[in-house]
Motif scaffolding. Sequence first.
Motif, PDB file in Angstrom:
ATOM      1  N   TYR A 208      15.513 -10.862   3.027  1.00 43.60           N
ATOM      2  CA  TYR A 208      14.521  -9.546   3.069  1.00 43.60           C
ATOM      3  C   TYR A 208      12.908 -10.418   3.148  1.00 43.60           C
ATOM      4  O   TYR A 208      12.238  -9.184   3.918  1.00 43.60           O
ATOM      5  N   THR A 220      13.794  -3.555   1.662  1.00 34.77           N
ATOM      6  CA  THR A 220      13.198  -4.624   0.156  1.00 34.77           C
ATOM      7  C   THR A 220      14.137  -3.848  -0.680  1.00 34.77           C
ATOM      8  O   THR A 220      14.868  -2.576  -0.386  1.00 34.77           O
ATOM      9  N   SER A 221      13.875  -3.956  -1.953  1.00 32.32           N
ATOM     10  CA  SER A 221      15.281  -3.942  -3.034  1.00 32.32           C
ATOM     11  C   SER A 221      15.540  -2.945  -3.503  1.00 32.32           C
ATOM     12  O   SER A 221      16.386  -2.324  -3.937  1.00 32.32           O
ATOM     13  N   LYS A 222      13.925  -1.964  -3.426  1.00 25.88           N
ATOM     14  CA  LYS A 222      14.376  -0.439  -3.571  1.00 25.88           C
ATOM     15  C   LYS A 222      14.773  -0.540  -5.342  1.00 25.88           C
ATOM     16  O   LYS A 222      14.771  -0.204  -6.383  1.00 25.88           O
ATOM     17  N   LEU A 223      13.771  -2.465  -6.037  1.00 30.76           N
ATOM     18  CA  LEU A 223      14.171  -2.247  -7.422  1.00 30.76           C
ATOM     19  C   LEU A 223      13.025  -1.857  -8.948  1.00 30.76           C
ATOM     20  O   LEU A 223      13.259  -1.541  -9.541  1.00 30.76           O
ATOM     21  N   SER A 224      11.781  -1.572  -8.015  1.00 25.44           N
ATOM     22  CA  SER A 224      11.103  -1.061  -8.731  1.00 25.44           C
ATOM     23  C   SER A 224      10.799  -0.445  -9.326  1.00 25.44           C
ATOM     24  O   SER A 224      10.886  -0.367 -10.699  1.00 25.44           O
ATOM     25  N   ASN A 320       6.348  -0.819   0.511  1.00 20.07           N
ATOM     26  CA  ASN A 320       5.127  -1.677  -0.272  1.00 20.07           C
ATOM     27  C   ASN A 320       4.091  -1.831   1.030  1.00 20.07           C
ATOM     28  O   ASN A 320       2.863  -1.150   0.705  1.00 20.07           O
ATOM     29  N   ARG A 323       1.913   1.772   1.329  1.00 18.88           N
ATOM     30  CA  ARG A 323       1.317   1.664   0.465  1.00 18.88           C
ATOM     31  C   ARG A 323      -0.453   1.297   0.716  1.00 18.88           C
ATOM     32  O   ARG A 323      -1.248   1.574   0.265  1.00 18.88           O
ATOM     33  N   ASP A 351       7.676   4.601  -9.739  1.00 20.46           N
ATOM     34  CA  ASP A 351       7.778   3.397 -10.416  1.00 20.46           C
ATOM     35  C   ASP A 351       6.192   2.650 -10.883  1.00 20.46           C
ATOM     36  O   ASP A 351       5.953   1.790 -11.195  1.00 20.46           O
ATOM     37  N   ASP A 353       3.232   1.595 -12.797  1.00 19.32           N
ATOM     38  CA  ASP A 353       3.241   0.953 -13.755  1.00 19.32           C
ATOM     39  C   ASP A 353       1.449   0.107 -14.119  1.00 19.32           C
ATOM     40  O   ASP A 353       0.460   0.033 -12.447  1.00 19.32           O
ATOM     41  N   ASN A 357      -0.691  -0.975 -10.429  1.00 17.91           N
ATOM     42  CA  ASN A 357      -1.582   0.291  -9.618  1.00 17.91           C
ATOM     43  C   ASN A 357      -2.701   0.031  -9.338  1.00 17.91           C
ATOM     44  O   ASN A 357      -2.981   0.074  -8.116  1.00 17.91           O
ATOM     45  N   ASN A 360      -3.287  -3.154  -8.021  1.00 17.21           N
ATOM     46  CA  ASN A 360      -2.904  -3.639  -6.445  1.00 17.21           C
ATOM     47  C   ASN A 360      -4.015  -2.275  -5.224  1.00 17.21           C
ATOM     48  O   ASN A 360      -4.559  -2.456  -4.518  1.00 17.21           O
TER      49      ASN A 360
HETATM   50  P1  FAD Z   1      10.224  -5.532  -2.894  1.00 14.00           P
HETATM   51  O1  FAD Z   1       9.599  -5.718  -2.755  1.00 14.00           O
HETATM   52  O2  FAD Z   1      11.978  -5.746  -3.189  1.00 14.00           O
HETATM   53  O3  FAD Z   1       9.889  -6.561  -4.593  1.00 14.00           O
HETATM   54  C1  FAD Z   1      10.843  -6.670  -5.735  1.00 14.00           C
HETATM   55  C2  FAD Z   1      10.240  -6.450  -6.463  1.00 14.00           C
HETATM   56  O4  FAD Z   1       8.789  -7.183  -6.374  1.00 14.00           O
HETATM   57  C3  FAD Z   1       9.325  -5.223  -7.051  1.00 14.00           C
HETATM   58  O5  FAD Z   1      10.405  -4.050  -7.331  1.00 14.00           O
HETATM   59  C4  FAD Z   1       7.824  -5.429  -7.569  1.00 14.00           C
HETATM   60  O6  FAD Z   1       8.729  -5.113  -9.329  1.00 14.00           O
HETATM   61  C5  FAD Z   1       7.921  -5.867  -7.573  1.00 14.00           C
HETATM   62  N1  FAD Z   1       6.581  -6.067  -6.321  1.00 14.00           N
HETATM   63  C6  FAD Z   1       6.731  -5.875  -4.898  1.00 14.00           C
HETATM   64  N2  FAD Z   1       5.129  -6.108  -4.592  1.00 14.00           N
HETATM   65  C7  FAD Z   1       3.998  -6.126  -5.846  1.00 14.00           C
HETATM   66  C8  FAD Z   1       3.102  -5.817  -5.473  1.00 14.00           C
HETATM   67  N3  FAD Z   1       2.325  -5.819  -4.704  1.00 14.00           N
HETATM   68  N4  FAD Z   1       2.570  -5.897  -7.073  1.00 14.00           N
HETATM   69  C9  FAD Z   1       3.212  -6.505  -8.099  1.00 14.00           C
HETATM   70  N5  FAD Z   1       4.940  -6.070  -8.268  1.00 14.00           N
HETATM   71  C10 FAD Z   1       5.427  -6.434  -6.729  1.00 14.00           C
HETATM   72  N6  FAD Z   1       4.358  -1.597  -7.858  1.00 14.00           N
HETATM   73  C11 FAD Z   1       4.732  -1.171  -9.149  1.00 14.00           C
HETATM   74  O7  FAD Z   1       5.731  -1.566  -9.219  1.00 14.00           O
HETATM   75  N7  FAD Z   1       4.428  -0.180  -9.671  1.00 14.00           N
HETATM   76  C12 FAD Z   1       3.403   0.955  -9.455  1.00 14.00           C
HETATM   77  O8  FAD Z   1       2.609   1.322 -10.036  1.00 14.00           O
HETATM   78  C13 FAD Z   1       2.699   0.639  -7.898  1.00 14.00           C
HETATM   79  N8  FAD Z   1       1.698   0.209  -6.649  1.00 14.00           N
HETATM   80  C14 FAD Z   1       0.882  -0.072  -5.807  1.00 14.00           C
HETATM   81  C15 FAD Z   1       0.112   0.627  -5.592  1.00 14.00           C
HETATM   82  C16 FAD Z   1      -0.472  -0.101  -4.134  1.00 14.00           C
HETATM   83  C17 FAD Z   1      -2.174   0.683  -3.695  1.00 14.00           C
HETATM   84  C18 FAD Z   1       0.506  -0.987  -3.780  1.00 14.00           C
HETATM   85  C19 FAD Z   1      -0.258  -1.716  -2.379  1.00 14.00           C
HETATM   86  C20 FAD Z   1       1.492  -1.519  -4.359  1.00 14.00           C
HETATM   87  C21 FAD Z   1       1.799  -1.066  -5.113  1.00 14.00           C
HETATM   88  N9  FAD Z   1       3.456  -1.496  -5.824  1.00 14.00           N
HETATM   89  C22 FAD Z   1       3.520  -0.950  -7.418  1.00 14.00           C
HETATM   90  C23 FAD Z   1       3.783  -2.808  -5.595  1.00 14.00           C
HETATM   91  C24 FAD Z   1       4.831  -2.561  -4.861  1.00 14.00           C
HETATM   92  O9  FAD Z   1       4.412  -1.496  -3.180  1.00 14.00           O
HETATM   93  C25 FAD Z   1       5.873  -2.231  -5.024  1.00 14.00           C
HETATM   94  O10 FAD Z   1       6.206  -2.326  -6.027  1.00 14.00           O
HETATM   95  C26 FAD Z   1       6.995  -2.248  -4.251  1.00 14.00           C
HETATM   96  O11 FAD Z   1       7.248  -1.993  -2.885  1.00 14.00           O
HETATM   97  C27 FAD Z   1       8.515  -0.929  -4.504  1.00 14.00           C
HETATM   98  O12 FAD Z   1       9.191  -1.410  -4.455  1.00 14.00           O
HETATM   99  P2  FAD Z   1      10.316  -2.391  -4.221  1.00 14.00           P
HETATM  100  O13 FAD Z   1      11.369  -2.402  -5.557  1.00 14.00           O
HETATM  101  O14 FAD Z   1      11.653  -2.472  -2.779  1.00 14.00           O
HETATM  102  O15 FAD Z   1       9.791  -4.144  -3.573  1.00 14.00           O
END
Ligand code: FAD
Length: 437
Positions: A208, A220-224, A320, A323, A351, A353, A357, A360
Amino acid sequence: MYRRVIFWFKRDLRIDDNRALFEACQNSFEVIPVFIFIPSILERFKSYDRRTGFLIESLKHLSKEIEKKGGRLYCFHDEPQRVFLTLIRKYGIQAIFTNRAFSWSGEEVEETVKKLCLNEGVDFVTFNDNFLAEIDKIPYRKIYSKFYRYWEQNLRLTEVSSPERINTPKLNEPEIDIVASEISHEKNIVWKPDFGIRRLKEFDFNRYEELRDRLDIDGTSKLSPYIRFGLISLRKIYRVASEAAGQDCQFIKELAWREFWYHIKLNFPQFKNLEFQEKRRKIRWQNDEKLYKAFIEAKTGYPLIDAAIIQLKQENWMHNRARMIVASFLTKDLMIDWRWGESFFMEHLIDYDEVVNVGNWQWNASVGPDPKPLRIFNPIIQAKKFDPDCKFIKKYLPSLKKLPSFMLHDPLTHRLPYHKPIVNHFERLILIKKLYS
Ligand code: FAD
């Protein structure tokens, strides 16, 4: 021991390791599992049909799981206080069990139900199940790294099993038939309820840290979405990730980021609309409608930015790193208020939240809790570094697939058969520094 209680599902659509559900079943003879589509929230979310589609599929899945335990899920479409008032009075409910809401809108709804219970002499029993740590017990820390040290010490990781049996009495109420799809929605063809559990088993947590920033790799995990709707418990995710990659691994640090935003919100509730940094509350955003339109229509002339917006619209999810790049581009290069970006993401993200959101967006707009004074992402360097062969760009912009990477990375130096860049990043740099001074 209660005779009959309600279990109110919100962001925890699972029966396994669901603390409040487990307690409801342990402490009562009969449990009525309930999910409520709240009209005022659906109204606010009306264009987000595919998110509702995912929610409905998840509820169908949950309903089957509950049936396997002998119970039955009741879904309603009304304001919760009205649903609960009827159920309390008609069916002799003694308590409502639920996992506590921490978001702004969740708290608002929960407050009305709490008051109703108080008036009706019914217990309102809540648990903290939406976080790995007791975030309300952590002393206020405005910087993530400082928060993280406390967070690690306040973890509550003991999982609870799924209830052995759920005894649900028969109700005679106008409920929503989720199978007949009475709630308007669009089928979600990208996100399926069972993908999360499969992904958790198959995902390589060890790679990761190395791959998480690469836009062209599925790293990335795509678990969001599964975390957002609670289809998988956070404790389980933590267990699997820490067994694979250790308790201090990067993935777990990302889970802590999610909790950090809620920690900030708990201590600074005005965060939803007000910049965390006082000195940044008077920024005069330019809010040029034409530039904003180009941004949301993926016509900025920067292939990386446009590809990311297309990914968001097609999949209701965005990587991410993407984003962060687009949030920097909107607020810095285009000088558009972060709130516009926040609400654009709200409209599309599966996702979504509100607390995460907002957190970030504030962070990326350099108005949030960030020790670094000003972060500006250079879209050209970001493209070269995180999409070296332009696989990401070409996936979402197939019309550009014959062009070499060096051209696609740098639309300012190379004239592309594509939209002209709407701003010149380097010319904007001076203005951005003025805007933030
Ligand atoms: P992974 O990289 O696999 O991460 C695992 C988990 O960690 C995620 O599923 C999430 O729960 C948490 N996580 C990871 N990065 C962040 C972060 N920066 N802030 C908080 N939690 C995080 N995430 C949301 O769940 N909902 C949103 O509305 C959201 N809005 C965002 C807006 C912006 C402008 C940015 C930059 C980021 C935002 N994120 C948000 C955070 C992050 O981008 C996503 O959680 C992530 O891309 C989800 O993909 P993943 O599960 O593959 O993440």
